[in-house]
Design a protein around this motif. Structure first.
Motif, PDB file in Angstrom:
ATOM      1  N   TRP A 144       1.490  -0.966   0.031  1.00 16.58           N
ATOM      2  CA  TRP A 144      -0.394   0.194  -0.257  1.00 16.58           C
ATOM      3  C   TRP A 144       0.540   1.274   0.079  1.00 16.58           C
ATOM      4  O   TRP A 144       1.730   1.516   1.232  1.00 16.58           O
ATOM      5  N   LEU A 146       0.462   5.248   1.193  1.00 13.67           N
ATOM      6  CA  LEU A 146      -0.526   6.270   1.923  1.00 13.67           C
ATOM      7  C   LEU A 146      -0.655   7.328   0.880  1.00 13.67           C
ATOM      8  O   LEU A 146       0.398   7.932   0.540  1.00 13.67           O
ATOM      9  N   TYR A 174      -9.562   3.863   4.114  1.00 14.95           N
ATOM     10  CA  TYR A 174     -10.224   2.913   5.194  1.00 14.95           C
ATOM     11  C   TYR A 174      -9.844   3.903   6.322  1.00 14.95           C
ATOM     12  O   TYR A 174      -9.744   5.124   6.172  1.00 14.95           O
ATOM     13  N   PRO A 176      -9.653   4.652  10.241  1.00 15.45           N
ATOM     14  CA  PRO A 176      -8.153   4.999  11.143  1.00 15.45           C
ATOM     15  C   PRO A 176      -9.388   5.159  12.352  1.00 15.45           C
ATOM     16  O   PRO A 176      -8.357   3.896  13.738  1.00 15.45           O
ATOM     17  N   ILE A 180      -9.266  -1.596  12.953  1.00 16.58           N
ATOM     18  CA  ILE A 180      -8.986  -3.035  12.079  1.00 16.58           C
ATOM     19  C   ILE A 180      -8.673  -3.548  10.834  1.00 16.58           C
ATOM     20  O   ILE A 180      -8.859  -2.933   9.911  1.00 16.58           O
ATOM     21  N   SER A 181      -7.278  -4.447  10.743  1.00 15.34           N
ATOM     22  CA  SER A 181      -7.048  -4.555   9.232  1.00 15.34           C
ATOM     23  C   SER A 181      -6.812  -5.098   8.543  1.00 15.34           C
ATOM     24  O   SER A 181      -6.776  -6.412   8.082  1.00 15.34           O
ATOM     25  N   GLY A 189      -4.735  -5.379   5.469  1.00 10.72           N
ATOM     26  CA  GLY A 189      -3.222  -4.485   5.221  1.00 10.72           C
ATOM     27  C   GLY A 189      -2.955  -3.115   5.834  1.00 10.72           C
ATOM     28  O   GLY A 189      -1.749  -2.645   5.879  1.00 10.72           O
ATOM     29  N   LEU A 190      -4.177  -2.676   5.871  1.00 10.15           N
ATOM     30  CA  LEU A 190      -4.016  -1.184   6.195  1.00 10.15           C
ATOM     31  C   LEU A 190      -4.112  -0.790   7.805  1.00 10.15           C
ATOM     32  O   LEU A 190      -4.927  -1.293   8.556  1.00 10.15           O
ATOM     33  N   PRO A 191      -3.629   0.202   8.300  1.00  9.27           N
ATOM     34  CA  PRO A 191      -4.037   0.805   9.229  1.00  9.27           C
ATOM     35  C   PRO A 191      -5.918   1.227   9.959  1.00  9.27           C
ATOM     36  O   PRO A 191      -6.428   2.512  10.481  1.00  9.27           O
ATOM     37  N   GLY A 192      -7.058   0.427   9.194  1.00  6.12           N
ATOM     38  CA  GLY A 192      -8.003   0.749   9.888  1.00  6.12           C
ATOM     39  C   GLY A 192      -8.773  -0.824   8.885  1.00  6.12           C
ATOM     40  O   GLY A 192      -8.139  -1.129   7.742  1.00  6.12           O
TER      41      GLY A 192
ATOM     42  N   ILE B  42      -2.419  -2.319  15.599  1.00  5.10           N
ATOM     43  CA  ILE B  42      -1.917  -1.251  13.856  1.00  5.10           C
ATOM     44  C   ILE B  42      -0.834  -0.038  14.296  1.00  5.10           C
ATOM     45  O   ILE B  42      -0.856   0.541  15.699  1.00  5.10           O
ATOM     46  N   GLN B  44       0.965   3.378  13.414  1.00  6.22           N
ATOM     47  CA  GLN B  44       1.394   4.299  12.785  1.00  6.22           C
ATOM     48  C   GLN B  44       2.646   5.086  12.859  1.00  6.22           C
ATOM     49  O   GLN B  44       2.433   5.965  13.860  1.00  6.22           O
ATOM     50  N   PRO B  51      -1.042   9.877   7.959  1.00  6.24           N
ATOM     51  CA  PRO B  51      -0.113   8.805   8.343  1.00  6.24           C
ATOM     52  C   PRO B  51       1.226   9.537   6.989  1.00  6.24           C
ATOM     53  O   PRO B  51       0.805   8.945   5.965  1.00  6.24           O
ATOM     54  N   PHE B  54       2.844   3.032   7.763  1.00  4.63           N
ATOM     55  CA  PHE B  54       2.801   1.923   8.830  1.00  4.63           C
ATOM     56  C   PHE B  54       2.272   0.672   9.061  1.00  4.63           C
ATOM     57  O   PHE B  54       3.532   0.107   8.461  1.00  4.63           O
TER      58      PHE B  54
END
Lengths: 278, 862
Positions: A144, A146, A174, A176, A180-181, A189-192, B42, B44, B51, B54
Motif C-alpha cells: 500500500w 498512503l 480506510y 482509522p 481492524i486491518s 493490511g491498512l491501518p483501519g 496497528i 502508524q 500517516p 504503518f
C-alpha cells in the motif's frame, strides 16, 4: 478425465432435478441449508455493495456482499446468499418455488473466502457451472501507498491509500477509527477497516453501506470441492465465462433440440470481469 | 562516460549524508498490561495529521520502521480493537516499548447505515427506510429526494423527461393518474423504490425500440401485502369562514389484484380539478374545447391554496386484476368537483403599439363551478413475444363559470361548457424470432354540444355578447408496423392513416354585438409511411426514421358556401443516437425535420369572442403549415451508488410558418387574427440538472433557459421580438441529529427579458422565491414545523414588491394516530401583486389572499 466425470455427473444431476421438479412442482421438499464448519463468531459485520461493470456486455451488476470480522478469522461472502441460507435454516420445508423466489431476490455470487489470521492463509471457495472449487493461498501482502486524500463514508472520516494488486490499480479509503486491518475481498493490511475501494478503470466499486454489530457464527462451507490452485481456478473460470458453450462442449456436454440438432446459443459470453487479472 | 564512476561515488556520498542527517530506525515491542506481546497492533507513523507509514505487530509484538523519513517530532500511534489507543512522540530514542491497556469496546459506536442503493443494469433500487425521515408524510416526499427526479405539479420527471409508468409491484394500475398514489401512500408501507432507466413498457419491444424515459416501481413490504392499507383523516378550523378537510385513502395489493380508493373534500385550498389524469396519453379534442379563455382575469404565480376560496370534493377508484401471468385488466374511475372563487385586479400594458402603449385595467371576481369525470377500462397482455392492449376511455367536463369585471362599467361574463370525449385504443404486437409485427388503431369522438358565453353590462339587460359554440371531432388512426431484428441491426417501417371528421359552428345568439356566424365541416386525411433502421452495438444505439406523408383536406364553409381543398406531400427525417461512453457517462443526441399541417381552424374566418373584450379570428381562409428543424444533445453523468446525477441538455430549432399572428388593441377591446405571410421562429434552449445525495444531505440544482426570436404584427406594424427566459433553482434537504432536525430549502429565480426591435421597447421581469422549511422532533412523537416562503417580484411600473408567508404547525404522531394543528398565512398577507410578460404584453396582477387560518386534523392509519 476428472473434469469429464464431474460434468457428466453434473448434467445427470440437472436432468434428475428437472425431472423431479417437473413432475411435482408444488410438492414440499426438504431443502438442506449449506452447513459450515464453524471457526469463529463475528463481532462486527460490514455490508458492501459491489458494483462490477462488464465492458464487453455493457452490463453492470451490484450485489451486496458482507465481511464478517471475528477475533481469529474473517469471512467475505455474498450477503444475498447469507439471507437465503438464513431463510432456509428457519424454514427447511420451503417449496422449491419459494426457494427460487428468494434466490432470485437475494442470491448473489456463491464464492466465499475465509482468512485465518493465525495461519496467515486464505481459503477461497468458488463455483464454476455446477462445481465447487477450493484453493488456499497466503493472505496477500499488499504494498500500500498512503496518500493524502480523505473522504467521509458512512459519516466516518476515511483516508486514502493506493496499491497495485494482481493487474489492477486500486484506490482504497480506510477508516482509522475502526482499528481492524481488514477489508473487502482479499484486501486488507491498512491501518483501519477499508470502507471503499475503486479500481482505476471504474470497473469495480466496492463501498460499505452498513456497519453493524452482530454475533454470527461463520466458517468453512462443508461441501464437496475440487481442490485447485488460484491460477488454475481463474483460468477455468475465465474459459467458462467467456465461452460457456465451448467450455462445456470441450468436456462433451452439448444441448440438443428435439431433432437432435446441437443448439448453440447466440450469446456466448457470460457476465464476467474478475477482480484479479493476473 | 569516463565520469560515470565519479558520479556513482557522488551519489552514494549524498545518500549516506542524507540518511545520517534526517533518517533513523525505530523499533519496539507492544505488550499488554501483563507484558505479554500483542499481535496485530496497528502502528502508524504520523507527521502532522497524515500517516506516512504503518505496520502491524507480529506474534512477538515487535514493530520496526527502517525508513529514512523518520524524524524527531513525528507521532507513533498504536491502536487495536479492545485496547486504549496510544500515541508517542518520536524523540532521540530508537526503541519504543509500549504497553496498551485493555478496554471494553462499545461496538455500537461503529454501527451506521447509509442510504441503501443497488444497481442492476438500468435499474436502480433505493431502500425507502434509509431515505425516510420522520417528517416525511407520503411516498412523494421520498421520490423527490431521489437523484435525477423532480416533481412539478402532479407530474414526476426523471432527467427532465416525464416518467412513462408508475408501477406498484410491477403492475400498472394507475396509468397517468399516479399522483393519487404518490400523494397518499405512507412511506412506512413501502420497502423500496426502483427507477427503471430507459424503460420500454412493452416487453415485446425491448431491445427493438429504445426510449429515454424512465419508470418508477414501488415494492411493498411483505407484511403490507394482502391487507388493506391507508388512512382516514378529518379536521376543521377557522379563518374568515369555518374550514373543513377530510380524506380517505385505501389500497389493497396482492400478487393478482390491486385496488385503490381515494376520496376527499375540503375548503382549505386544495383544488382537485387537475388531479384526475396527469401524465397520460395525448388525446384529440374538438376545436371548441379550448377556444374560450377560462381565466380572462389571469391566474397568480402562487399556489392556488393561497388565493382560491374553494369547496372541493373528489373520489378516485382503481383496480387491477391479473388474469394470468401476462394478462391484466384495469379499471379507473375519477370524479372531482370544485367550486372556487377569487378576486383580483389586472393592469395590462400592450407593447409595440406605438409611442404610447395602450393600457387597460380592471378589477374582477371569478367564480368557477367545475365537475370532471373520467373512466377507463383496459385489457393488456405484456409478454416478451406478444403485446395486446385494448383501452376504452371516457371523459366529461361540465363547467359553469362567472366573471364580474369592473372598469368604467360593470360587466358580467358567464361561460357554460359541456365537453365529452370517448376513445378506444387498440394495439397488438407479435414478436417471432427476429420479426416484430405491430398493428394499432385509435378512435376518438369528442363533442362539445353546449359551449355558451354571455356577457351583459350594467347599462342593459340584453347581453351585448351571446355566443354559442358547437364542435364535434371523430378521429381515427390505423397503424401497421413491421420490424426485423438482427443481431445488432434492425429495420422496418410503419404505415399509418389518420382520418379526422370535424365540424364547428359559432352563433351570435341574441346580442347587440354582431360578429358573424361560422359553420364549417369536412375531413382531413393523412397517410404516413415511416421506414426506419437502427443499430444497437452494445454501448451505441442509433435510430433513423424517414417519414413520408401525404395529406389531403376538404372543408366546407356552410355560411359562405365555399369549399376548401388541398393536398400535399411531405418528407420528414429524424435521427437519434445514444452512446454510453462509460458505465457512468452517456451522450444522447438527435436531429429532426418535421412538418405540421393545419386543419379546420384555418378556415374559420369570421370573428368570435374568446373573452368579454377579445375578438378572435381563428383562421385566414388558407391552410397553415410549418416546417421545423430541431437538434438536441444531452450529456449525462450518473453514479447512483455515490448519489450523484448530473445532466446537461442543449437544443436549438427553427420553425418556418406561413401564418403570422396579428393583433389590434385599444383601450376597450382587443382583436386577434392571423395573416398569411411567411415568418420564422428561432429557439435555443438549455437545461442543467445536478443532484448529489450525501449521508444526510440531498442537494439539487437545476436551471433552464429559452432564447427565441419571432415575428409578430400589432396595430398593422411588423415587429421582431427577442425573448429570453431563464430559471434557476436550488434545493437543499438535510436531516440532522439522528433525524430529529430536518431542513428543506428551495430557492428559485425566474427572469424574462423581451426586446421589440421596431419600437425599441425593452422589458425585464424577474421573480425570486425562497422556501425554507424546518421541522424538528422535540420529543420523539411530536413534530414542530414551520415554513417561510419569500416572494419578490419586479413590477412593470418599476420597483420591487416582496412578500413573506409564514406557515407553522405541530404534529403528534403515535403508532397509528396522528393529530395535527396547522396555521396558514400567519403573517396575514392579504394582497399579492406580481408582473409577468406574456406574448406582447406585460400584465400586472393583484390578488386578494386567503386570511390567517388555523385547522386541526385527526388521522388514523390502517
Amino acid at each position: 478425465m476428472r473434469r469429464y466425470r464431474i460434468f457428466v455427473v453434473s448434467v445427470l444431476m440437472i436432468i434428475f432435478a428437472g425431472f423431479v421438479f417437473a413432475q411435482e412442482p408444488k410438492k414440499l421438499k426438504r431443502l438442506n441449508p449449506l452447513r459450515y464448519e464453524i471457526v469463529d463468531t463475528s463481532r462486527l459485520v460490514v455490508i458492501y455493495v459491489h458494483r462490477t461493470y462488464d465492458p464487453v456486455l455493457d452490463v453492470a451488476k451490484a450485489p451486496d456482499e458482507m465481511l464478517l470480522l471475528g477475533d481469529k478469522f474473517s469471512m467475505y461472502r455474498s450477503y444475498g446468499r447469507y439471507k437465503v441460507d438464513s431463510l432456509l435454516s428457519k424454514n427447511p420445508y420451503m417449496t422449491y418455488d419459494e426457494y427460487k423466489r428468494y434466490d432470485n431476490e437475494f442470491g448473489g455470487f456463491q464464492d466465499n473466502l475465509v482468512k485465518s489470521y493465525d495461519a496467515g492463509t486464505l481459503r477461497y471457495g468458488g463455483w464454476i457451472f455446477m462445481n465447487s472449487y477450493r484453493y488456499t493461498e497466503e493472505i496477500p501482502k499488499i504494498q500500500w501507498k498512503l496518500a493524502k486524500g480523505t473522504e467521509t463514508i458512512l459519516g466516518k472520516k476515511c483516508r486514502m491509500a493506493t496499491c497495485r494488486f494482481r493487474g489492477r490499480d486500486w484506490t482504497a479509503w480506510y477508516c482509522p477509527d475502526i482499528p481492524i486491518s481488514e477489508g473487502p475481498w482479499k484486501f486488507g493490511g491498512l491501518p483501519g477497516v477499508i470502507l471503499k475501494m475503486e479500481d482505476s478503470k471504474g470497473e469495480h466499486l466496492i463501498e460499505a453501506t452498513e456497519i453493524r454489530q452482530a454475533s454470527i457464527p461463520f466458517g468453512y462451507p462443508q461441501k464437496l470441492y475440487v481442490k485447485s490452485t488460484r491460477e488454475k481456478f481463474l483460468k477455468e473460470l475465465a474459459d467458462y465465462k467467456n465461452d460457456p458453450v465451448k467450455s462445456l462442449e470441450s468436456v462433451g456436454t452439448v444441448a440438443k433440440d428435439k431433432e437432435g440438432n446441437i443448439i448453440r446459443p447466440s450469446r456466448k459470453k457470460l457476465f464476467y470481469n474478475p477482480i484479479e487479472l493476473e | 562516460m569516463k565520469n560515470f564512476p565519479d558520479r556513482i561515488l557522488v551519489f552514494i556520498l549524498v545518500t549516506v549524508i542524507a540518511m545520517t542527517v534526517s533518517g533513523k530506525t525505530i523499533t519496539g515491542i507492544v505488550s499488554n498490561e501483563d507484558y505479554v506481546p500483542i499481535k496485530g497492533v496497528i502502528v502508524q507513523l504520523i507527521e502532522g495529521e497524515d500517516p506516512i507509514d504503518f505496520m502491524t505487530t507480529g506474534g512477538d509484538g515487535k514493530f520496526s520502521f527502517n525508513t529514512d523519513t523518520v524524524s524527531n517530532g513525528m507521532i507513533l500511534s498504536f491502536s487495536l480493537l479492545d485496547y486504549e489507543s496510544q500515541e508517542v512522540v518520536v524523540s532521540e530514542d530508537s526503541v519504543y516499548n509500549v504497553v496498551l491497556m485493555k478496554k471494553g469496546t462499545d461496538l455500537t459506536e461503529f454501527v451506521v447505515r447509509a442510504p441503501h442503493t443497488r444497481v442492476k443494469g438500468d435499474t436502480i433500487v433505493y431502500d425507502v427506510a434509509s431515505l425516510t425521515s420522520k417528517s416525511d408524510r407520503n411516498i412523494g416526499d421520498i421520490i423527490r429526494k431521489l437523484p435525477g427526479v423532480t416533481i412539478s405539479g402532479n407530474v414526476i420527471y426523471y432527467d427532465g423527461e416525464p416518467i412513462n409508468r408508475f408501477y406498484i409491484e410491477d403492475m400498472n394500475m394507475l396509468g397517468g393518474s399516479y399522483s393519487v398514489a404518490a400523494n397518499n401512500i405512507n412511506p412506512e408501507d413501502i420497502k423500496s423504490i426502483s427507477v427503471y432507466e430507459r424503460h420500454q413498457p412493452k416487453k415485446v419491444l425491448k431491445d427493438v425500440e429504445f426510449t429515454d424515459r424512465a419508470a418508477l416501481n414501488l415494492t411493498l413490504k411483505k407484511k403490507r401485502m394482502l391487507r388493506p392499507i391507508g388512512f382516514v383523516k378529518a379536521g376543521g378550523g377557522a379563518g374568515d369562514r369555518m374550514l373543513y378537510d377530510a380524506d380517505v385513502y385505501g389500497m389493497l395489493i396482492s400478487p393478482t389484484n390491486q385496488s385503490l380508493l381515494a376520496a376527499g373534500g375540503n375548503n382549505a385550498g386544495k383544488v382537485y380539478g387537475t388531479m384526475n389524469e396527469t401524465g397520460g396519453e395525448t388525446r384529440n379534442y374538438n376545436l371548441c374545447s379550448d377556444i374560450v379563455n377560462l381565466y380572462p382575469l389571469g391566474s397568480a404565480s402562487l399556489p392556488v391554496a393561497r388565493y382560491y376560496n374553494n369547496n372541493s370534493a373528489k373520489v378516485n377508484a382503481s383496480s387491477l386484476f391479473k388474469i394470468n401471468r401476462d394478462y391484466t385488466m384495469t379499471s379507473r374511475v375519477g370524479y372531482s368537483f370544485d367550486k372556487d372563487n377569487y378576486s383580483n385586479a389586472t393592469y395590462t400594458e400592450y407593447l409595440g403599439t406605438g409611442e404610447d402603449n395602450v393600457i387597460y385595467s380592471d378589477e374582477g371576481t371569478s367564480w368557477f363551478a367545475n365537475h370532471s369525470v373520467n373512466a377507463c377500462i383496459n385489457l393488456e397482455s405484456n409478454s416478451e413475444s406478444f403485446y395486446l392492449l385494448n383501452e376504452l376511455y371516457f371523459q366529461g367536463k361540465f363547467s359553469d363559470n362567472d366573471y364580474r369585471i369592473c372598469n368604467d362599467r360593470t360587466v358580467m361574463q358567464s361561460l357554460s361548457n359541456r365537453d365529452f370525449l370517448v376513445e378506444d385504443r387498440f394495439n397488438s404486437i407479435i414478436r417471432k424470432g427476429g420479426n416484430v409485427f405491430d398493428v394499432g388503431a385509435r378512435m376518438t369522438f369528442s363533442t362539445s354540444p353546449h359551449n355558451r358565453m354571455t356577457v351583459v353590462d350594467n347599462t342593459s339587460e340584453v347581453p351585448y355578447i351571446s355566443q354559442i359554440l358547437k364542435g364535434n371531432t371523430f378521429f381515427s388512426t390505423f397503424t401497421a408496423k413491421y420490424t426485423s431484428v438482427w443481431d445488432t441491426f434492425s429495420f422496418g417501417g410503419d404505415a399509418n392513416a389518420d382520418i379526422s371528421l370535424d365540424s364547428f359552428r359559432s352563433d351570435e345568439g341574441d346580442s347587440d354585438m354582431f360578429v358573424g356566424t361560422n359553420e364549417e365541416h369536412g375531413y382531413k386525411i393523412g397517410v404516413f409511411l415511416r421506414p426506419f433502421f437502427s443499430f444497437d452495438i452494445g454501448r451505441l444505439k442509433w435510430r433513423t426514421e424517414i417519414p413520408v406523408s401525404f395529406h389531403t383536406i376538404r372543408y366546407k364553409d356552410v355560411v359562405d358556401n365555399r369549399i376548401y381543398s388541398d393536398s400535399r406531400p411531405y418528407i420528414d427525417f429524424s435521427s437519434n443516437l445514444l452512446w454510453k461512453m462509460s458505465v457512468y457517462l452517456s451522450l444522447q443526441g438527435g436531429f429532426s425535420l418535421r412538418h405540421d399541417y393545419g386543419g379546420l381552424k384555418d378556415f374559420i374566418d369570421n370573428p368570435l369572442y374568446t373573452s368579454y373584450r377579445t375578438e378572435t379570428v381563428l383562421g385566414t381562409g388558407a391552410l397553415s403549415s410549418s416546417g421545423s428543424k430541431r437538434g438536441n444533445v444531452m450529456l449525462r453523468y450518473s453514479n447512483p451508488l455515490n448519489g450523484l446525477n448530473t445532466s446537461l441538455r442543449l437544443s436549438c430549432g427553427r420553425t418556418d410558418r406561413n401564418q403570422l399572428s396579428s393583433s389590434v388593441v385599444s383601450e376597450t377591446e382587443e382583436t386577434v387574427s392571423s395573416i398569411e405571410r411567411r415568418n420564422r421562429i428561432n429557439t435555443f434552449s438549455w437545461a442543467i440538472d445536478a443532484a448529489k445525495r450525501m449521508h444526510n444531505v440531498v442537494v439539487k440544482v437545476s436551471g433552464n433557459g429559452i432564447a427565441s426570436q419571432r415575428e409578430a404584427m400589432r396595430q398593422n406594424r411588423d415587429l421582431t421580438v427577442d425573448s429570453r427566459f431563464r430559471t434557476v433553482s436550488a434545493t437543499l434537504l438535510t436531516y440532522f441529529l439522528s433525524d430529529r432536525l430536518n431542513m428543506d430549502v428551495t430557492a428559485g429565480y425566474t427572469g424574462i427579458e423581451q426586446r421589440i426591435k421596431a419600437t425599441g421597447t425593452k422589458t425585464d421581469q424577474s421573480n425570486v422565491n425562497c422556501n425554507f422549511k424546518i421541522s424538528g422532533f422535540v420529543i420523539p412523537y411530536l413534530e414542530l414545523y414551520s415554513s417561510v416562503a419569500f416572494e419578490r417580484s419586479r413590477l412593470a411600473e418599476g420597483g420591487n414588491r416582496g412578500y413573506v408567508f409564514l406557515d407553522a404547525g405541530m404534529r403528534l404522531k403515535k403508532r397509528k394516530f396522528e393529530i395535527e394543528l396547522k396555521g396558514a398565512n400567519l403573517t396575514d398577507e392579504r394582497v399579492y401583486e406580481y408582473s409577468i410578460t406574456r406574448s406582447l404584453d406585460i400584465g400586472t396582477y393583484r390578488y386578494a389572499l386567503r386570511p390567517l387560518e388555523v385547522i386541526a386534523t385527526f388521522k388514523w392509519m390502517f
